[in-house]
Design an enzyme around this catalytic site. Sequence first.
Site: not given
Length: 496
Positions: A175, A250, A284
């Site tokens: 997804k 993560e 990130c």
Amino acid sequence: MTDTIKNYINGKSQDSLSDRTMESINPANTRDIVGIVPKSNQKDIDIAVNAARDAFHKWRLVPAPKRGEIIFKAAELLTKRKQELGELVTREMGKVLPEGLGDVQEAIDMAYYMAGEGRRLSGETVPSELPNKDCKSVRVPIGVFALITPWNFPTAIPAWKIFPALISGNTVVFKPSSYTPVCATRLVEILVEAGIPEGVLNLIHGTGDEVGEPLATHPLIDGVSFTGSTNVGEKLARICSVNDKEISCEMGGKNVIIVMDDAKLDLAVEGAIWGGFGTTGQRCTAASRVVVHEKVHDKFLDMFKNGASRLRLGNGLKKTTDVGPVINESQMKKILDYIEIGKKEGAKLEIGGEAFKQGECANGYFIRPTIFADVHQKMCIAQEEIFGPVVCVIKAKDLTDAINLANDVKYGLSSSIYSQDVNNTAIAERDLDTGLIYINASTIGAEIQLPFGGTKKSGLGHREAGGRGGALDMFTKWKVIYRDYSGKLQKAQIDK
Ligand code: NAD
């Protein structure tokens, strides 16, 4: 051109049974609709998970080197189509083209690396304490995985999950983010062209609430690999832990560059600009804080402001663009709200601090590169992940102070130190509490042959990518086999 894309379930491209769709929009120009995408529902999830469940029984028995051959072919197809795919990343996600191409390159690197794992996937053989007995450990697949990914690396992050999951013998329901569905669909099409059998890799589009959560919590899912925000990751981890599912997450970061008084300032400024404003601060591992030794603070800040104010905003497909848009309207609002909070908290807005709507940027989500100085550690802008082109500069007295400031956040993904003193860098290497540490380089730029992930609220479970302790641990479990060919009962620890 608008692409009408579909789910891919059990070897077939198909619309959602919901008959609903959503749009994927170019964040640099909201009039450009990149894709019309299925908005899937529980029925689609059930069909995809069941298909993956059925396919698992065959796929796990395909020899790993054969699985590797398919992934190798996918690597070659990705390489052949790199330019087109990189341009799509830029159009759908907004990052500048060299970074869009880099996103695809990372997927290529991971594909070649994991294809090679097909001939390794090694366990151990060790001697037994008893005669005529042998012992070994082997990696076996976990089962059916839900892979849930964010929008900021729309090709690379799915590749970081799909290739190791498949090489290990798992089947997958993938997804992707609803903001980058077309990139995800191209990647799946390439794997299908490379020869992935039906049911082994399924793709379902939709929102986090309607597809992400029901998929991750589906009773027939064995494991979840999630990359995204800490709130969602922690929520999924809680649900999975009570339902006996494997999960690795993560998550967010509040990464830091330390600039010492003996640093090469030109290099440190380049690193801060790249780390803070590369990918429009939407990594990130973005360097959203720079902690600077008080002796060089003012000089560094001047140089940093000068460099950052020269960055040109625009459509990432143009060669003259340095910084692209942010991903969507709600992210833009969130970033602008954080800028207002920073001003109210008493931080000094040095440059930027506003949306940019001029010329070709009129219909996109652009924010000027923003630097705050006089930032104190307890301010919200120094603690929370903003995920946009906003950098906080914080003054430190010395190395110990700098490391304490660096560690004093809830995240622990990436950090960096600029110093010419080997002792400073060794102490930083020892004491910085992050999963990734860079010496005389910015906080971004991980390579796929090493484990990737963070400490504290940046990561849960196994790390991604390659090397010992990397993704193969996420996607396999250990089986230990003892074979006794003595023909008699032998008792470990008891027979002498
Ligand atoms: P997000 O958490 O909003 O969404 C990530 C994915 O989860 C999307 O596919 C989304 O649809 C889905 N999702 C949302 N709610 C869900 C729910 N309740 N259950 C299941 N799935 C759900 O994150 P985002 O905005 O797409 O990405 C930005 C975040 O990702 C930042 O916090 C960034 O730091 C983080 N990120 C981390 C890494 C890393 O490796 N540590 C890498 C890239 C991005």
